[in-house]
Design a protein around this motif. Structure first.
Motif, PDB file in Angstrom:
ATOM      1  N   PHE A 149       0.904  -1.455   0.463  1.00 28.93           N
ATOM      2  CA  PHE A 149      -0.029  -0.362   0.315  1.00 28.93           C
ATOM      3  C   PHE A 149       0.982   1.513   0.315  1.00 28.93           C
ATOM      4  O   PHE A 149       1.421   1.345   0.981  1.00 28.93           O
ATOM      5  CB  PHE A 149      -1.206   0.304   1.074  1.00 28.93           C
ATOM      6  CG  PHE A 149      -1.229   1.195   1.988  1.00 28.93           C
ATOM      7  CD1 PHE A 149      -2.734   1.761   0.657  1.00 28.93           C
ATOM      8  CD2 PHE A 149      -1.697   2.038   2.648  1.00 28.93           C
ATOM      9  CE1 PHE A 149      -3.366   2.814   1.022  1.00 28.93           C
ATOM     10  CE2 PHE A 149      -2.233   3.177   2.441  1.00 28.93           C
ATOM     11  CZ  PHE A 149      -2.759   3.826   1.995  1.00 28.93           C
ATOM     12  N   LEU A 183      -2.658   5.754  -3.819  1.00 26.62           N
ATOM     13  CA  LEU A 183      -3.919   5.931  -3.811  1.00 26.62           C
ATOM     14  C   LEU A 183      -4.751   7.239  -3.593  1.00 26.62           C
ATOM     15  O   LEU A 183      -5.962   7.351  -4.199  1.00 26.62           O
ATOM     16  CB  LEU A 183      -4.221   5.707  -2.255  1.00 26.62           C
ATOM     17  CG  LEU A 183      -5.742   5.355  -2.148  1.00 26.62           C
ATOM     18  CD1 LEU A 183      -6.526   4.545  -2.082  1.00 26.62           C
ATOM     19  CD2 LEU A 183      -5.933   5.147  -0.109  1.00 26.62           C
ATOM     20  N   GLU A 223      -7.407   0.592  -4.306  1.00 27.92           N
ATOM     21  CA  GLU A 223      -7.911   0.286  -3.296  1.00 27.92           C
ATOM     22  C   GLU A 223      -7.772  -1.027  -2.353  1.00 27.92           C
ATOM     23  O   GLU A 223      -8.232  -0.917  -1.575  1.00 27.92           O
ATOM     24  CB  GLU A 223      -9.497   0.479  -3.451  1.00 27.92           C
ATOM     25  CG  GLU A 223     -10.013   1.983  -4.099  1.00 27.92           C
ATOM     26  CD  GLU A 223      -9.804   2.329  -5.522  1.00 27.92           C
ATOM     27  OE1 GLU A 223      -9.528   3.118  -5.908  1.00 27.92           O
ATOM     28  OE2 GLU A 223      -9.240   1.381  -6.151  1.00 27.92           O
ATOM     29  N   LEU A 238      -5.078  -1.497  -0.034  1.00 29.67           N
ATOM     30  CA  LEU A 238      -5.168  -1.858   2.042  1.00 29.67           C
ATOM     31  C   LEU A 238      -5.454  -2.921   2.783  1.00 29.67           C
ATOM     32  O   LEU A 238      -5.718  -2.390   3.956  1.00 29.67           O
ATOM     33  CB  LEU A 238      -6.444  -0.658   1.627  1.00 29.67           C
ATOM     34  CG  LEU A 238      -6.942   1.044   1.326  1.00 29.67           C
ATOM     35  CD1 LEU A 238      -8.314   1.559   1.655  1.00 29.67           C
ATOM     36  CD2 LEU A 238      -5.941   1.673   2.616  1.00 29.67           C
ATOM     37  N   ALA A 281      -7.557  -2.724   6.720  1.00 32.07           N
ATOM     38  CA  ALA A 281      -7.772  -1.968   5.810  1.00 32.07           C
ATOM     39  C   ALA A 281      -7.937  -0.149   7.244  1.00 32.07           C
ATOM     40  O   ALA A 281      -7.685   0.269   6.259  1.00 32.07           O
ATOM     41  CB  ALA A 281      -9.067  -1.748   5.537  1.00 32.07           C
ATOM     42  N   SER A 291      -4.575   0.913   7.693  1.00 32.54           N
ATOM     43  CA  SER A 291      -3.931   1.775   6.537  1.00 32.54           C
ATOM     44  C   SER A 291      -3.730   2.489   6.116  1.00 32.54           C
ATOM     45  O   SER A 291      -3.359   3.697   5.585  1.00 32.54           O
ATOM     46  CB  SER A 291      -4.846   0.391   5.312  1.00 32.54           C
ATOM     47  OG  SER A 291      -3.309  -0.457   5.375  1.00 32.54           O
ATOM     48  N   LEU A 292      -5.426   3.351   5.980  1.00 32.34           N
ATOM     49  CA  LEU A 292      -6.295   4.757   5.859  1.00 32.34           C
ATOM     50  C   LEU A 292      -5.349   5.214   6.933  1.00 32.34           C
ATOM     51  O   LEU A 292      -4.790   6.356   6.443  1.00 32.34           O
ATOM     52  CB  LEU A 292      -8.023   5.185   6.267  1.00 32.34           C
ATOM     53  CG  LEU A 292      -7.959   3.532   4.712  1.00 32.34           C
ATOM     54  CD1 LEU A 292      -9.648   4.460   4.859  1.00 32.34           C
ATOM     55  CD2 LEU A 292      -7.141   4.873   3.406  1.00 32.34           C
TER      56      LEU A 292
END
Length: 235
Positions: free
Chosen positions: A50, A55, A71, A74, A119, A122-123
């Motif tokens: 990632f 992104l 996407e 992620l 996920a 990751s964000l």
């Protein structure tokens, strides 16, 4: 440093933590493919890792990368690890804590929980990292969510672990996991190793704590009280 070794909490709702073993198996297979099969580590990280800048559209990878829609990275990055020590550390946490969290959720919900935490981690990393061009890989975010869930479910269970430079101690979960969380927090805000996604760890932990009340099996206060008494009984 903290590495969990054993907790001794018996499973109540299942015989085998199939989902935990499945996720561990995926991580191990991904590691073997990454380092011992084509196209090689750099390509695997570029294809499935990632990269926040990709992104957000501020950077474009060469043609053919990533291997999946951006996407999805992620999630796909969760199963990649950069070294054997990186893999073993995450798998040890998942092995010790994952089975009991899975027992409290069921197989499918546990897999969904792990992926959601990963996920979200990751964000969290993407929005806070000062180096958006650096790939993020590793199961640490999902594992951090599992650790948070374990702390909420079994705060007083005693865990054997190695602390600092390998000191073995047998302490309640709120002490051991609290010590681990403090290390993550200090490293994130006071400058730890910049090759580690500290904010991914914190993000995964926070989301795990938020999700566990909704994803655990229906709460039975009588059963919970009996289980708590069994866990606190001398062994």
């Amino acid at each position: 440093m903290f590495l969990p070794l054993h907790d001794g909490v018996p499973l109540k709702n299942m015989k085998t933590p199939l989902a935990t073993r499945f996720l561990m198996g995926l991580c191990i297979v991904a590691y073997l493919v990454t380092f011992y099969a084509p196209p090689g580590p750099d390509a695997m990280v570029g294809g499935l890792g990632f990269i926040p800048a990709v992104l957000f559209g501020t950077e474009v990878l060469p043609e053919g990368y990533p291997f999946v829609p951006v996407e999805l990275t992620l999630v796909t990055n969760i199963f990649l690890h950069g070294s054997l020590f990186h893999l073993i550390g995450n798998m040890l946490f998942l092995w010790v804590f994952g089975d009991n969290v899975e027992d409290a959720m069921g197989h499918w919900r546990f897999i969904a929980f792990f992926l959601l935490c990963g996920a979200a981690a990751s964000l969290a990393h993407a929005y806070i990292t000062p180096e958006p061009n650096r790939p993020l890989i590793g199961a640490s975010g999902g594992v951090s969510g599992v650790v948070a869930a374990y702390l909420i479910l079994y705060p007083r269970v005693k865990i054997w672990g190695l602390f600092l430079k390998g000191i073995p101690l047998h302490l309640p979960a709120y002490w051991t996991i609290g010590f681990w969380f403090a290390l993550q927090f200090i490293a994130a805000f006071l400058g730890g190793d910049d090759s580690v996604g500290w904010f991914a760890h914190l993000g995964g932990f926070l989301v795990g704590a938020i999700l566990i009340p909704f994803m655990r099996r229906r709460y039975d206060p009588v059963l919970a009280r009996v289980q708590a008494q069994e866990l606190q009984a001398p062994r």
